[in-house]
Design a protein around this motif. Sequence first.
Motif, PDB file in Angstrom:
ATOM      1  N   GLY A   1     -20.688   0.791  -7.330  1.00 17.27           N
ATOM      2  CA  GLY A   1     -19.289   0.419  -7.135  1.00 17.27           C
ATOM      3  C   GLY A   1     -18.672   1.156  -5.970  1.00 17.27           C
ATOM      4  O   GLY A   1     -19.159   2.214  -5.548  1.00 17.27           O
ATOM      5  N   TRP A   2     -17.620   0.575  -5.440  1.00 20.80           N
ATOM      6  CA  TRP A   2     -16.770   1.227  -4.454  1.00 20.80           C
ATOM      7  C   TRP A   2     -15.382   1.400  -5.059  1.00 20.80           C
ATOM      8  O   TRP A   2     -14.830   0.464  -5.659  1.00 20.80           O
ATOM      9  N   PHE A   3     -14.831   2.581  -4.880  1.00 22.74           N
ATOM     10  CA  PHE A   3     -13.486   2.901  -5.304  1.00 22.74           C
ATOM     11  C   PHE A   3     -12.763   3.532  -4.117  1.00 22.74           C
ATOM     12  O   PHE A   3     -13.395   3.940  -3.146  1.00 22.74           O
ATOM     13  N   ARG A   4     -11.452   3.600  -4.220  1.00 19.23           N
ATOM     14  CA  ARG A   4     -10.691   4.246  -3.161  1.00 19.23           C
ATOM     15  C   ARG A   4      -9.523   5.005  -3.762  1.00 19.23           C
ATOM     16  O   ARG A   4      -9.049   4.689  -4.858  1.00 19.23           O
ATOM     17  N   GLN A   5      -9.082   6.003  -3.022  1.00 19.02           N
ATOM     18  CA  GLN A   5      -7.945   6.797  -3.463  1.00 19.02           C
ATOM     19  C   GLN A   5      -7.098   7.176  -2.268  1.00 19.02           C
ATOM     20  O   GLN A   5      -7.563   7.834  -1.333  1.00 19.02           O
ATOM     21  N   ALA A   6      -5.848   6.748  -2.324  1.00 19.94           N
ATOM     22  CA  ALA A   6      -4.880   7.090  -1.286  1.00 19.94           C
ATOM     23  C   ALA A   6      -4.101   8.325  -1.722  1.00 19.94           C
ATOM     24  O   ALA A   6      -4.017   8.605  -2.927  1.00 19.94           O
ATOM     25  N   PRO A   7      -3.531   9.060  -0.786  1.00 17.53           N
ATOM     26  CA  PRO A   7      -2.769  10.267  -1.148  1.00 17.53           C
ATOM     27  C   PRO A   7      -1.679   9.959  -2.151  1.00 17.53           C
ATOM     28  O   PRO A   7      -0.908   9.011  -1.968  1.00 17.53           O
ATOM     29  N   GLY A   8      -1.639  10.741  -3.219  1.00 18.66           N
ATOM     30  CA  GLY A   8      -0.599  10.585  -4.212  1.00 18.66           C
ATOM     31  C   GLY A   8      -0.793   9.415  -5.160  1.00 18.66           C
ATOM     32  O   GLY A   8       0.076   9.142  -5.998  1.00 18.66           O
ATOM     33  N   LYS A   9      -1.931   8.731  -5.036  1.00 20.16           N
ATOM     34  CA  LYS A   9      -2.192   7.585  -5.909  1.00 20.16           C
ATOM     35  C   LYS A   9      -3.455   7.805  -6.726  1.00 20.16           C
ATOM     36  O   LYS A   9      -4.292   8.641  -6.401  1.00 20.16           O
ATOM     37  N   GLU A  10      -3.584   7.033  -7.773  1.00 19.41           N
ATOM     38  CA  GLU A  10      -4.760   7.127  -8.623  1.00 19.41           C
ATOM     39  C   GLU A  10      -5.960   6.448  -7.953  1.00 19.41           C
ATOM     40  O   GLU A  10      -5.801   5.594  -7.081  1.00 19.41           O
ATOM     41  N   ARG A  11      -7.147   6.845  -8.390  1.00 17.57           N
ATOM     42  CA  ARG A  11      -8.354   6.201  -7.908  1.00 17.57           C
ATOM     43  C   ARG A  11      -8.339   4.722  -8.313  1.00 17.57           C
ATOM     44  O   ARG A  11      -8.020   4.390  -9.452  1.00 17.57           O
TER      45      ARG A  11
END
Length: 124
Positions: free
Chosen positions: A35-45
């Motif tokens: 899988g690919w996931f992403r996480q932006a600053p201040g946000k959940e994965r």
Amino acid sequence: QVQLVESGGGLVQAGGSLRLSCAASGRTFSTYRMGWFRQAPGKEREFVATISWSGGNTYYADSVKGRSTISRDNAKNTVYLQMNSLKPEDTAVYYCAASHSIVRVASWREYEYWGQGTQVTVSS
């Protein structure tokens, strides 16, 4: 055990494309859902996409559907994420992960092994 190393991130203008790669160590790569996931600053994965061990089944988050393609090459122990028509809201650290689970495939909690992440920044 599986070790994962992502690459291919970078800075791109809105509308551009990037191809992320995730190289896995170990002889059991082909038995894992990836899988690919992403996480932006201040946000959940956030879930992005997943692919079954054979590559025959894929599933995407609505936010990337139609713009991204996940694929894998089991002979090379590598999974890819091709991202097109990138938007500023795609900016995040992108992680690949490996799972033996066949349920809740979009939940990060089902993934056992994680890479260190690669930064994707999309400028407007």
